[in-house]
Scaffold this active site. Structure first.
Site, PDB file in Angstrom:
ATOM      1  N   SER A 265       0.821  -1.207   0.000  1.00 59.51           N
ATOM      2  CA  SER A 265       0.000   0.000   0.000  1.00 59.51           C
ATOM      3  C   SER A 265       0.861   1.265   0.000  1.00 59.51           C
ATOM      4  O   SER A 265       1.656   1.480  -0.902  1.00 59.51           O
ATOM      5  CB  SER A 265      -0.953  -0.049   1.200  1.00 59.51           C
ATOM      6  OG  SER A 265      -1.931   0.949   1.124  1.00 59.51           O
TER       7      SER A 265
ATOM      8  N   HIS B 210      -2.675  -1.334  -4.690  1.00 61.72           N
ATOM      9  CA  HIS B 210      -4.136  -1.322  -4.814  1.00 61.72           C
ATOM     10  C   HIS B 210      -4.651   0.112  -4.747  1.00 61.72           C
ATOM     11  O   HIS B 210      -3.939   1.017  -4.292  1.00 61.72           O
ATOM     12  CB  HIS B 210      -4.777  -2.161  -3.701  1.00 61.72           C
ATOM     13  CG  HIS B 210      -4.502  -1.648  -2.309  1.00 61.72           C
ATOM     14  ND1 HIS B 210      -5.131  -0.550  -1.779  1.00 61.72           N
ATOM     15  CD2 HIS B 210      -3.652  -2.083  -1.348  1.00 61.72           C
ATOM     16  CE1 HIS B 210      -4.701  -0.328  -0.558  1.00 61.72           C
ATOM     17  NE2 HIS B 210      -3.792  -1.255  -0.273  1.00 61.72           N
TER      18      HIS B 210
END
Length: 243
Positions: free
Chosen positions: A104, A127
């Site tokens: 992330s 993501h």
């Protein structure tokens, strides 16, 4: 008593000998804690602890380089970008090493260093931005998330060898994560995509940092000067995007 204390805390009877090194190791583990305080059971790295360290590193002439060790699941987006911006603006050589995971918002932190390594079995999850449990009810909220996402995409592409569009393709890939979007990159995959520079471990990272320190000292005479051409910051990337 001292030996017993070491045995309880470190699992050994003797202390690890302290080495007077000109390399500072900055460890970012667990979840990056930002504006909200996470539960005590969570392993966290608080950005208000890291930022003063980075300021002290920049001002300390004894420190010649910084090794950033990452094993994080991500966390607060703005805190992660703040840490990334601080790292990329340091005048001293930096090398990052992803161990276990750099997921992330850990991705921008990993690429903010002058050179990046990832362990062969380490993973990186790319993501889209998520707000767990929050319903996006107004267009302004969506626009804010979209702009925040663009900041991350631009920063990563500016400080690595991956193109913006390819990074977005990885970010929105379906089928990689169960019932979700995003991509899991393992070791060599992150290097092939151009996000991380090399697969390697601790020895490789320190060796590379030593070479960067030597190069920096040659270029600046005594090694205390700033780089002649600092890398592009988040602010500059945002300004270019607006233009």
């Amino acid at each position: 008593m001292a030996a017993l204390k070491n045995l309880k805390q470190l699992g050994q009877t003797n202390n690890i000998p302290q080495v007077d090194s000109d390399i500072h190791a900055l460890t970012i583990v667990g979840q990056i804690e930002g504006h909200a305080v996470l539960p005590p059971k969570n392993k966290t790295t608080k950005y208000e602890h890291l930022i003063p360290q980075l300021i002290a590193i920049e001002q300390n002439p004894k420190i010649k380089g910084v090794l950033v060790v990452l094993n994080t699941v991500g966390g607060d987006i703005e805190a992660g970008l703040a840490i990334s911006e601080m790292l990329t603006s340091l005048s001293k050589p930096t090398v990052s090493l992803v161990l276990g995971g750099g997921h992330s918002i850990g991705v921008p932190i990993a690429v903010s260093a002058d050179h990046s390594f990832i362990a062969e079995t380490a993973t990186m999850i790319v993501h889209p931005i998520r707000l767990t449990g929050m319903v996006i009810g107004v267009p302004q909220t969506y626009d804010y998330l979209d702009k925040m996402q663009e900041r991350i995409v631009r920063f990563v592409s500016k400080h690595s060898n991956i193109q913006e569009q390819r990074f977005k393709d990885i970010m929105f890939e379906t089928g990689e994560l169960v019932r979700d979007v995003g991509t899991v990159l393992i070791g060599e995959d992150a290097v092939k995509e151009g996000i991380i520079k090399e697969v390697g471990g601790l020895g490789h990272a320190i060796s590379k940092l030593r070479s960067l320190i030597d190069q920096n000292q040659v270029e600046n005479g005594n090694g205390n000067g700033r780089e002649s051409a600092p890398r592009q910051s988040v602010i500059q990337a945002l300004e270019e995007g607006d233009n």
